[in-house]
Design a protein around this motif. Structure first.
Motif: not given
Length: 140
Positions: A52-71
């Motif tokens: 499931c995907d959410v549009v417009g997440v407010v304050n998303p969780k920090a992206k891990p260094k291993s992720c080069e895409l959207d998180y």
């Protein structure tokens, strides 16, 4: 070994859109706000998966260094194990998907999702899953 299994499950969950498009094995739905969209996939010989995907997440969780895409706005669930945040470069949001009305429940394979005005909750019978909205994201 456990980390390899986890990485494999992330790859499978990330590939759900491609798998569903290739053979029509996916079932899409969305919430009435059209801000949350999901895709269930189950192909013969493979474990069921829900993303499931959410549009417009407010304050998303920090992206891990291993992720080069959207998180921070995509969530995955397999038939076993906890829900998880996904690192993805695509979306499962489908504007033509059937709407799961607020207060309604949809069961697909091992997953049960409940649409609420406050977001979407999806879980397995074992109690693992996620609760998501623009303002709240929780995996369990």
């Amino acid at each position: 070994m456990r980390s390899v299994a986890f990485l494999v499950s992330l790859v499978v969950l990330a590939l759900i859109p491609a798998m569903a498009d290739a053979d029509g094995s996916g079932v899409s739905f969305q919430t009435p706000s059209k801000r949350i969209g999901c895709l269930y996939s189950h192909r013969s010989g493979e474990a069921a998966a829900l993303r499931c995907d959410v549009v417009g997440v407010v304050n998303p969780k920090a992206k891990p260094k291993s992720c080069e895409l959207d998180y921070g706005s995509a969530f995955g669930l397999g038939p076993t194990g906890k829900g998880r945040w996904l690192c993805v470069g695509d979306t499962v949001l489908d504007p033509k998907a059937k709407v799961l009305a607020y207060g309604r429940t949809r069961t697909l394979g091992p997953f049960t999702c409940v649409s609420r005005t406050t977001g979407l909750r999806c879980a397995t019978a074992a109690g693992h899953g996620f609760e998501i909205s623009r303002t709240t994201q929780r995996v369990f």
